[in-house]
Design an enzyme around this catalytic site. Structure first.
Site, PDB file in Angstrom:
ATOM      1  N   LYS A   1     -52.843 -46.244   7.131  1.00 43.38           N
ATOM      2  CA  LYS A   1     -52.944 -44.860   7.158  1.00 43.38           C
ATOM      3  C   LYS A   1     -54.014 -44.173   6.189  1.00 43.38           C
ATOM      4  CE  LYS A   1     -49.724 -45.113   2.884  1.00 43.38           C
ATOM      5  NZ  LYS A   1     -48.365 -45.349   2.576  1.00 43.38           N
TER       6      LYS A   1
ATOM      7  N   TYR B   1     -72.493 -24.442 -12.976  1.00 41.21           N
ATOM      8  CA  TYR B   1     -71.706 -23.609 -12.852  1.00 41.21           C
ATOM      9  C   TYR B   1     -70.910 -23.306 -14.178  1.00 41.21           C
ATOM     10  CZ  TYR B   1     -72.711 -23.232  -7.770  1.00 41.21           C
ATOM     11  OH  TYR B   1     -73.033 -23.120  -6.581  1.00 41.21           O
TER      12      TYR B   1
HETATM   13  C1  LIG Z   1     -48.109 -46.738   1.883  1.00 38.36           C
HETATM   14  C2  LIG Z   1     -46.920 -47.525   2.187  1.00 38.36           C
HETATM   15  C3  LIG Z   1     -47.204 -48.913   2.027  1.00 38.36           C
HETATM   16  C4  LIG Z   1     -48.275 -49.655   1.186  1.00 38.36           C
HETATM   17  O1  LIG Z   1     -48.183 -49.715  -0.172  1.00 38.36           O
HETATM   18  P1  LIG Z   1     -49.173 -50.332  -1.003  1.00 38.36           P
HETATM   19  O2  LIG Z   1     -48.722 -50.249  -2.270  1.00 38.36           O
HETATM   20  O3  LIG Z   1     -50.521 -49.755  -0.646  1.00 38.36           O
HETATM   21  O4  LIG Z   1     -49.297 -51.792  -0.580  1.00 38.36           O
HETATM   22  C5  LIG Z   1     -45.923 -49.548   2.523  1.00 38.36           C
HETATM   23  N1  LIG Z   1     -44.885 -48.990   2.954  1.00 38.36           N
HETATM   24  C6  LIG Z   1     -44.761 -47.799   3.094  1.00 38.36           C
HETATM   25  C7  LIG Z   1     -43.403 -47.117   3.340  1.00 38.36           C
HETATM   26  C8  LIG Z   1     -45.737 -47.036   2.594  1.00 38.36           C
HETATM   27  O5  LIG Z   1     -45.621 -45.691   2.612  1.00 38.36           O
END
Ligand SMILES: *Cc1c(COP(=O)(O)O)cnc(C)c1O
Length: 368
Positions: free
Chosen positions: A38, A264
């Site tokens: 993701k 800035y």
């Molecule tokens: C993002 C996510 C993961 C991955 O978690 P990590 O700590 O990055 O390994 C796994 N399961 C769900 C439901 C997530 O939202």
């Protein structure tokens, strides 16, 4: 490796292979590996990462939203893709593009069944998510009867897995809480299996769960951050390799007199004769304003140069008074030595945030 001459995010696919193999080595041979890609594979490049992991025989992918899954399908990824947080507006796309939804409440379950039935689907794979303590997404334990009767009343969808998510798997002070989550997941799973009459796959572990709760791997694990090179302790970090290095270059050097200001709002005032370097990376590239005013830093010729004044949209200025360097020299924002986790700590945040913030403006370069 040639030195950076512009802002670039280098993605080392050999490090990705290493991390995948390391995480796999923690699993039983039969446990399936779901790679979480993701948010552009945690700010890197979801297509390149997913293609590489598909070749390494990852079993499954997960994204947060349906459009992220569409990008992977357009790029030719054929392995199953779980959509962790789908909204009803994307249900048609999900079916069209063979994505698999997480169904987390009665509303989305009903709406997905309705669309799957309208499209004459048979046993369309879905994943039922239960809340065991994170209180974010998911059905409750006492929803099992209602879910099972809905699933029994339709042939359009089938529960391929049931899953949950741990709230504090990285935290050794929360072992009791995590074990309670795992136990309530087991109770839900056996109740569900008894009532539905078959065994969906079970999964609950993220990266830290994989490392800390070997007994809770069940049928599949879902790894994100570990693939990108970060564990949950100094030891685990040393077993993994950050895949992303953010580099840039010195565009200009200024000699500043005492009491002159930089940037800035005149947020930095020189205390003495000082030297600053301007770097072509700013908050539009993912270096948030929180890193300004001396909190964050970059590395130039092996030395830390603090970010001074306010972070601009396209630039930062850093203090190089005591660093031997010239215009055109390479600048490291983070790499495998000066890692993203350390820089994140300077602003009281975590590696996940700085990695996923790197914007699409920054060109990606792959090391294979
Ligand atoms: C993002 C996510 C993961 C991955 O978690 P990590 O700590 O990055 O390994 C796994 N399961 C769900 C439901 C997530 O939202």
């Amino acid at each position: 490796m040639s030195k950076a001459k512009e802002t670039v995010l280098e993605i080392d696919l050999r490090a990705l292979t290493h991390n995948f193999n390391y995480l796999k080595s923690k699993l039983k041979p039969k446990t399936k590996f779901l790679a979480v890609v993701k948010a552009f594979a945690y700010g890197s490049d979801s297509v390149a990462v997913a293609k590489h992991l598909e070749n390494l025989e990852a079993d499954y992918f997960a994204v947060a939203y349906a459009n992220e899954g569409v990008v992977l399908r357009d790029a030719g990824i054929t392995k199953p893709i779980l959509v962790l947080h789908p909204l009803p507006t994307s249900f048609k796309t999900i079916i069209d593009r063979c994505l698999e939804p997480s169904l987390y409440n009665t509303k989305v379950l009903n709406e997905f069944i309705e669309i799957a039935e309208t499209q004459s689907q048979k046993n369309y794979p879905v994943h039922i998510k239960f809340n065991t303590g994170l209180n974010r997404l998911g059905f409750q334990e006492n929803d099992v009867d209602a879910i099972v009767s809905k699933l029994k009343a339709t042939s359009a969808i089938k529960a391929k897995s049931i899953f949950s998510h741990l709230a504090a798997s990285e935290d050794k002070n929360e072992v009791n809480f995590t074990e309670n989550q795992i136990n309530s997941f087991k109770t839900i799973a056996s109740n569900f299996e008894n009532k539905i009459g078959y065994k969906p796959w079970l999964h609950i572990c993220n990266t830290s769960g994989v490392l800390n709760y070997l007994e809770a791997h069940f049928d599949m694990v879902r790894c994100g951050i570990g693939l990108y090179g970060f564990g949950n302790s100094a030891t685990e970090n040393s077993n993994l390799q950050p895949i992303a290095s953010l580099k840039s270059v010195i565009s200009q050097i200024h000699n500043i007199k005492e009491k002159e200001s930089v940037g800035y709002n005149r947020a930095y005032i020189a205390k003495d004769l000082e030297k600053t370097a301007t770097i072509p990376i700013g908050h539009a590239d993912g270096i948030g304003r929180i890193y300004g005013k001396g909190k964050g830093y970059v590395i130039i010729n092996g030395k830390k140069a603090p970010i001074i004044g306010n972070v601009c949209m396209d630039m930062i200025m850093v203090n190089i008074t005591r660093i031997d360097c010239k215009e055109g020299d390479e600048v490291i924002i983070f790499d495998s030595t000066y890692n993203a986790s350390g820089l994140a700590q300077s602003a009281n945040t975590i590696s996940y945030e700085i990695l996923t913030a790197i914007s699409q403006r920054v060109p990606r370069k792959f090391l294979r």
